[in-house]
Design a protein around this motif. Structure first.
Motif, mmCIF file in Angstrom:
data_model
loop_
_atom_site.group_PDB
_atom_site.id
_atom_site.type_symbol
_atom_site.label_atom_id
_atom_site.label_comp_id
_atom_site.label_asym_id
_atom_site.label_seq_id
_atom_site.Cartn_x
_atom_site.Cartn_y
_atom_site.Cartn_z
ATOM 1 N N THR A 121 -9.314 17.107 -7.871
ATOM 2 C CA THR A 121 -8.986 16.960 -6.456
ATOM 3 C C THR A 121 -8.233 15.650 -6.286
ATOM 4 O O THR A 121 -8.024 14.904 -7.242
ATOM 5 C CB THR A 121 -10.265 16.983 -5.592
ATOM 6 N N ALA A 122 -7.820 15.363 -5.069
ATOM 7 C CA ALA A 122 -7.086 14.126 -4.792
ATOM 8 C C ALA A 122 -8.016 12.919 -4.892
ATOM 9 O O ALA A 122 -9.231 13.023 -4.657
ATOM 10 C CB ALA A 122 -6.472 14.196 -3.394
ATOM 11 N N GLN A 123 -7.453 11.750 -5.233
ATOM 12 C CA GLN A 123 -8.209 10.508 -5.141
ATOM 13 C C GLN A 123 -8.649 10.318 -3.691
ATOM 14 O O GLN A 123 -7.920 10.672 -2.761
ATOM 15 C CB GLN A 123 -7.347 9.320 -5.556
ATOM 16 N N PHE A 124 -9.836 9.749 -3.501
ATOM 17 C CA PHE A 124 -10.323 9.636 -2.129
ATOM 18 C C PHE A 124 -11.283 8.465 -1.994
ATOM 19 O O PHE A 124 -11.843 7.964 -2.964
ATOM 20 C CB PHE A 124 -11.031 10.926 -1.707
ATOM 21 N N ARG A 125 -11.466 8.054 -0.741
ATOM 22 C CA ARG A 125 -12.516 7.116 -0.341
ATOM 23 C C ARG A 125 -13.074 7.584 0.999
ATOM 24 O O ARG A 125 -12.362 8.205 1.787
ATOM 25 C CB ARG A 125 -11.968 5.688 -0.196
ATOM 26 N N VAL A 126 -14.333 7.297 1.248
ATOM 27 C CA VAL A 126 -14.990 7.686 2.490
ATOM 28 C C VAL A 126 -15.399 6.426 3.246
ATOM 29 O O VAL A 126 -15.948 5.492 2.653
ATOM 30 C CB VAL A 126 -16.232 8.557 2.217
ATOM 31 N N PHE A 127 -15.122 6.399 4.555
ATOM 32 C CA PHE A 127 -15.457 5.239 5.378
ATOM 33 C C PHE A 127 -16.183 5.702 6.638
ATOM 34 O O PHE A 127 -15.810 6.702 7.253
ATOM 35 C CB PHE A 127 -14.199 4.462 5.771
ATOM 36 N N LYS A 128 -17.216 4.948 7.010
ATOM 37 C CA LYS A 128 -17.943 5.210 8.249
ATOM 38 C C LYS A 128 -17.217 4.537 9.418
ATOM 39 O O LYS A 128 -16.330 3.699 9.213
ATOM 40 C CB LYS A 128 -19.382 4.680 8.140
ATOM 41 N N SER A 129 -17.631 4.889 10.637
ATOM 42 C CA SER A 129 -16.991 4.324 11.825
ATOM 43 C C SER A 129 -17.167 2.814 11.888
ATOM 44 O O SER A 129 -16.344 2.107 12.481
ATOM 45 C CB SER A 129 -17.561 4.977 13.090
ATOM 46 N N THR A 130 -18.231 2.298 11.260
ATOM 47 C CA THR A 130 -18.468 0.852 11.249
ATOM 48 C C THR A 130 -17.610 0.136 10.211
ATOM 49 O O THR A 130 -17.646 -1.087 10.128
ATOM 50 C CB THR A 130 -19.955 0.566 10.957
ATOM 51 N N LEU A 280 -0.856 23.088 -5.880
ATOM 52 C CA LEU A 280 -0.400 23.220 -7.258
ATOM 53 C C LEU A 280 0.498 22.027 -7.586
ATOM 54 O O LEU A 280 1.708 22.070 -7.437
ATOM 55 C CB LEU A 280 0.341 24.544 -7.450
ATOM 56 N N THR A 281 -0.134 20.943 -8.027
ATOM 57 C CA THR A 281 0.571 19.695 -8.305
ATOM 58 C C THR A 281 1.192 19.739 -9.699
ATOM 59 O O THR A 281 0.856 20.604 -10.512
ATOM 60 C CB THR A 281 -0.391 18.498 -8.218
ATOM 61 N N PRO A 282 2.077 18.798 -10.018
ATOM 62 C CA PRO A 282 2.613 18.733 -11.389
ATOM 63 C C PRO A 282 1.528 18.545 -12.438
ATOM 64 O O PRO A 282 1.735 18.868 -13.614
ATOM 65 C CB PRO A 282 3.555 17.513 -11.328
ATOM 66 N N ASN A 283 0.363 18.039 -12.026
ATOM 67 C CA ASN A 283 -0.751 17.857 -12.957
ATOM 68 C C ASN A 283 -1.755 18.998 -12.901
ATOM 69 O O ASN A 283 -2.861 18.878 -13.421
ATOM 70 C CB ASN A 283 -1.469 16.537 -12.665
ATOM 71 N N GLY A 284 -1.375 20.110 -12.258
ATOM 72 C CA GLY A 284 -2.260 21.262 -12.216
ATOM 73 C C GLY A 284 -2.858 21.486 -10.842
ATOM 74 O O GLY A 284 -2.672 20.686 -9.919
ATOM 75 N N PRO A 285 -3.603 22.585 -10.664
ATOM 76 C CA PRO A 285 -4.211 22.898 -9.368
ATOM 77 C C PRO A 285 -5.278 21.875 -8.993
ATOM 78 O O PRO A 285 -6.156 21.565 -9.803
ATOM 79 C CB PRO A 285 -4.836 24.286 -9.588
ATOM 80 N N LYS A 286 -5.195 21.360 -7.764
ATOM 81 C CA LYS A 286 -6.205 20.428 -7.271
ATOM 82 C C LYS A 286 -6.758 20.956 -5.944
ATOM 83 O O LYS A 286 -6.020 21.483 -5.123
ATOM 84 C CB LYS A 286 -5.619 19.031 -7.070
ATOM 85 N N VAL A 287 -8.062 20.774 -5.755
ATOM 86 C CA VAL A 287 -8.719 21.296 -4.571
ATOM 87 C C VAL A 287 -8.368 20.461 -3.340
ATOM 88 O O VAL A 287 -8.508 19.231 -3.359
ATOM 89 C CB VAL A 287 -10.252 21.312 -4.760
ATOM 90 N N LEU A 288 -7.934 21.127 -2.290
ATOM 91 C CA LEU A 288 -7.712 20.471 -1.007
ATOM 92 C C LEU A 288 -8.996 20.465 -0.187
ATOM 93 O O LEU A 288 -9.365 19.458 0.414
ATOM 94 C CB LEU A 288 -6.611 21.186 -0.230
ATOM 95 N N GLU A 289 -9.663 21.604 -0.142
ATOM 96 C CA GLU A 289 -10.906 21.714 0.614
ATOM 97 C C GLU A 289 -11.610 23.013 0.265
ATOM 98 O O GLU A 289 -11.008 23.947 -0.281
ATOM 99 C CB GLU A 289 -10.639 21.671 2.122
ATOM 100 N N TYR A 290 -12.889 23.044 0.583
ATOM 101 C CA TYR A 290 -13.676 24.272 0.480
ATOM 102 C C TYR A 290 -13.930 24.826 1.879
ATOM 103 O O TYR A 290 -14.172 24.071 2.817
ATOM 104 C CB TYR A 290 -15.043 24.001 -0.152
ATOM 105 N N ASN A 291 -13.902 26.149 1.997
ATOM 106 C CA ASN A 291 -14.449 26.835 3.155
ATOM 107 C C ASN A 291 -15.510 27.798 2.645
ATOM 108 O O ASN A 291 -15.437 28.268 1.501
ATOM 109 C CB ASN A 291 -13.369 27.598 3.928
ATOM 110 N N VAL A 292 -16.479 28.116 3.478
ATOM 111 C CA VAL A 292 -17.623 28.887 3.005
ATOM 112 C C VAL A 292 -17.668 30.278 3.647
ATOM 113 O O VAL A 292 -18.740 30.852 3.805
ATOM 114 C CB VAL A 292 -18.945 28.123 3.257
ATOM 115 N N ARG A 293 -16.500 30.814 3.967
ATOM 116 C CA ARG A 293 -16.405 32.116 4.640
ATOM 117 C C ARG A 293 -15.007 32.683 4.416
ATOM 118 O O ARG A 293 -14.143 32.034 3.821
ATOM 119 C CB ARG A 293 -16.705 31.968 6.132
ATOM 120 N N PHE A 294 -14.779 33.889 4.888
ATOM 121 C CA PHE A 294 -13.455 34.492 4.805
ATOM 122 C C PHE A 294 -12.449 33.683 5.624
ATOM 123 O O PHE A 294 -12.789 33.129 6.673
ATOM 124 C CB PHE A 294 -13.482 35.923 5.349
#
Length: 735
Positions: A121-130, A280-294
């Motif tokens: 998947t993409a590089q990422f960081r998570v930040f809270k509102s604070t 489908l990046t030059p480095n192969g398929p990377k996940v953007l997001e999951y959904n849990v339904r149709f």
């Protein structure tokens, strides 16, 4: 067996599902709650006038009506825990538990899952509102374009793609400060902007088996040529030609199978439809997001690709009962296309109640209702996306011709649609095909050349007497005579960074592992960061970085992974080679402090971290000013400036680097054998008093959270002492 089904939802997705379910000989009746104008009157299905979020009333209805299976269409009921309500009364649900639904309900949760299970998947960081200031600093310094994603569900509107850093900062303020997405924006995921074709892969799962359907390519923008605001989807076609068998095989191996196995191992097995978006990046398929339904409009097209022998009710039950491997999911060859007809003004405000007229459809064209309702004897508009016209044909062009023939037979005031669905596939097909290239096989010569040019300034910064420190060849030279050696002996060492790399990759921190060692796999941005660290290590050690080789090996590494291997060569005058033969009982062991874990024991570190539930983005427990990942990746201390002057004066008898094997294995390697009076010999031993130095907090954390025994700590980690010197007692006393 006669099955009664309760289907939750009222869009085009739900109409397509009930259309396919009604073809099953197992199905007695399908109740659609709330349904739409297309699901209102049929011998096998009807609408149910109950609040779709009142789970207690829905359960009462299901029990009284002898419902055998519940199928939630939208994500919100699943995230709210609808599965638990029906499971408690013994009614199976085709859909995940509330815990498993967090894969869609929380983007931070799903990204942490992907990092934990090495899913590309993409590089990422998570930040809270604070943490707004830290988030702003990150977008300023990360070195790549970003995507901002509100953590929770935001009705498909919680994703921002800023063009500039200023836009990114404004977006962060909107999400974290102004709360434009409400509680969904209490946290934000900042991830690397991925480039490439986008596809959607929907797959049935029973928690153990996973069966993907043909990949589709959605069209999100309202306007032709992919312009204008994003929508819920204006059309789709499947299978997408870019999803070649090789791509689909890689998606199954690297993402789908690890996802289902990982969710089960983490205690929330997935049952239902896993909908995964890929770039489908030059480095192969990377996940953007999951959904849990149709998905919608993907479902409309996929229902026409299911073979006539595919019994959707049987498949749903098999998933809910954990026996998907016992049923077939046959797919017919050919293509399906779905074109969405929207209300004027969508995705903004739009009028409702416009009369819809539908003419006779061509063969293999089906009209699925979405934002419609029955008003007297008429069907009128009631939503933004009104109808999805869907076709099937042996070729993509034939399917497109059919679907637009069907579109032209439907009319309502303000009808809005795109006539360029599948334009990417048509353009690719029209372009002249060419032979395969090395780049298409996964090896980019251009990227290699770009990397060399990018890292040359870092390498040149390591210049010293004896070497000009250039890079780009397969080897290099070093002039020992220019350094003043008279009778030199060469000393070499080869090593790797080990599973510390796994932490670096998962944490997205690449500029420190290079200090630990040398080598690379080609992602130019990442490689440059690693070489920057290598050059810093060389400067600290007064070493010249010469030669240099990189290699890409498609199929050997997962996307985003790389390896580091270092080969260091030094020189020493023959008379000063260590260890010396004059080590005797009574000599002193001097410990030189480490900077942290260095590069050994990271397999155990990762195991301990998994037990704590913390992520690499979590605040460091002993230093909240940095993340845990940053603390764990503190690079190996380089001792050359402290130790070399003392060694050159002949004051050191031996040196032991505390790496793999810890104190127990490394120190004995430099100790000589002592001669006994009878001519026999035995190895000299030593004592290490662990109370003489402060036990660093990182090792306290590992010992406590992993319940690691002291002996195991001593033979795995350096525990705060990175180098042990042996000196004579008299010499130590005099100084």
């Amino acid at each position: 067996m006669s099955i009664r089904i309760l289907l939750l939802g009222g869009g085009g997705r739900e109409h397509a599902l009930v259309w396919k379910l009604s073809q099953s000989p197992l199905v007695d009746h399908v109740y659609v709650c709330p349904g739409n104008g297309g699901t209102a009157i049929h011998s096998k299905f009807s609408n149910l006038d109950l609040p779709s979020d009142d789970f207690s009333r829905l359960v009462d209805f299901a029990v009284q009506t002898n419902i055998n299976l519940v199928v939630p269409g939208p994500e919100q009921p699943l995230v709210d825990g609808v599965e638990t309500h029906f499971r408690k009364v013994g009614i199976p649900v085709f859909g995940p538990s509330q815990r498993a639904a967090r894969m869609e309900g929380s983007k931070a949760f799903s990204k942490a899952f992907m990092a934990r299970h090495n899913i590309p998947t993409a590089q990422f960081r998570v930040f809270k509102s604070t943490e707004i200031d830290a988030a702003i600093d990150y977008v300023k310094t990360c070195g790549h374009k970003v995507v901002l994603k509100a953590d929770g569900l935001a009705a498909g509107k919680g994703v921002l793609i800023p063009e500039t850093t200023d836009e990114a900062i404004a977006g962060l303020n909107d999400i974290l400060v102004a709360n434009v997405f409400g509680s969904a924006g209490s946290e934000v995921v900042i991830e690397e902007l991925l480039i490439g074709p986008e596809i959607s892969v929907l797959a049935f799962s029973d928690g153990y088996t996973i069966v993907p359907l043909p990949a589709g390519q959605d069209h999100k923008r309202i306007g032709e040529g992919d312009v204008g605001p994003n929508t819920g989807g204006m059309g789709v076609y499947a299978p997408a030609p870019v999803a070649t068998p090789e791509v689909m095989d890689r998606i199954m191996r690297e993402t789908l199978r690890p996802t289902i196995d990982g969710m089960r191992k983490d205690g929330f097995p997935f049952v239902g439809m896993l909908f995964t978006g890929f770039m489908l990046t030059p480095n192969g398929p990377k996940v953007l997001e999951y959904n849990v339904r149709f998905g919608d409009p993907e479902t409309e097209a996929l229902m026409l690709l299911l073979d006539e022998k595919a019994d959707l009710a049987e498949i749903f039950l098999a998933c809910a009962e954990h026996r998907l491997d016992a049923v077939d999911v046959p797919i017919r060859s050919g293509y399906a296309v779905s074109v969405v007809l929207a209300s004027a003004g969508y995705p903004g405000s739009y009028p409702k109640g416009k009369k819809i007229e539908i003419g006779e459809m061509p063969s293999n064209v089906v009209v699925f209702h979405a934002g419609t309702k029955k008003s007297g004897d008429e069907i009128v508009t009631s939503g933004g996306r009104v109808i999805a016209v869907t076709s099937y044909a042996p070729t993509l062009q034939q399917a497109l011709d059919l679907v637009y023939e069907g579109v032209d037979k439907i009319s309502f005031e303000g009808k809005t649609f795109r006539r360029d669905i599948a334009h990417r596939a048509l353009k690719a097909a029209s372009e002249k095909s060419s032979g395969l290239t090395y780049a298409q096989a996964g090896v980019s010569v251009d990227a290699g050349n770009s990397l060399v040019e990018t890292i040359k300034p870092h390498v040149r910064s390591t210049r010293r007497v004896g070497a000009d420190a250039e890079i780009g060849g397969f080897g290099g030279v070093f002039d020992l005579k220019a350094c003043g050696y008279e009778d030199p002996v060469l000393v070499s060492g080869t090593d790797g960074v080990g599973t510390k790399l796994r932490v670096a990759v998962d944490a997205g921190i690449h500029d420190t592992v290079g200090i630990d060692l040398v080598a690379i796999k080609l992602d130019v941005a990442v490689a440059s960061e690693v070489i920057k660290g290598i050059a810093e290590g060389c400067r600290q050690a007064n070493c010249a970085l010469i030669g240099g080789e990189t290699a890409e090996m498609p199929g050997m590494y997962q996307s985003g992974d790389y390896d580091l291997a270092g080969f260091a060569v030094g020189a020493v005058e023959r008379t000063k080679i260590l260890p010396r033969a004059n080590i005797t009982p009574g000599d002193i062991l001097l410990g030189v402090a480490s900077s942290g874990i260095h590069s050994n024991g990271f397999s155990l570190v990762r195991k301990i971290l998994a037990r704590t539930g913390l992520s690499y983005d979590s605040p460091c427990p002993w230093d909240t000013n940095i993340t845990l990942g940053k603390a764990l990746l503190e690079p190996t201390r380089i001792y050359i400036k402290q130790i070399l002057p003392v060694a050159q004066k002949g004051l050191i008898k031996a040196m032991s680097h505390i790496t793999g094997g810890g104190f127990i294995e490394n120190i004995p390697r430099v100790l000589p054998k002592a001669q006994n009076g009878d001519g026999s010999s035995q190895r000299v031993g030593c004592f290490v008093d662990a109370s003489t130095w402060e036990f660093p907090p990182v090792f306290q954390f590992l010992m406590q959270n992993g319940d690691v025994e002291p002996l195991e700590m001593a033979r795995t980690f350096n525990n705060g002492i990175g180098m042990v010197l042996i000196v004579g007692r008299m010499m130590w006393t005099l100084r």
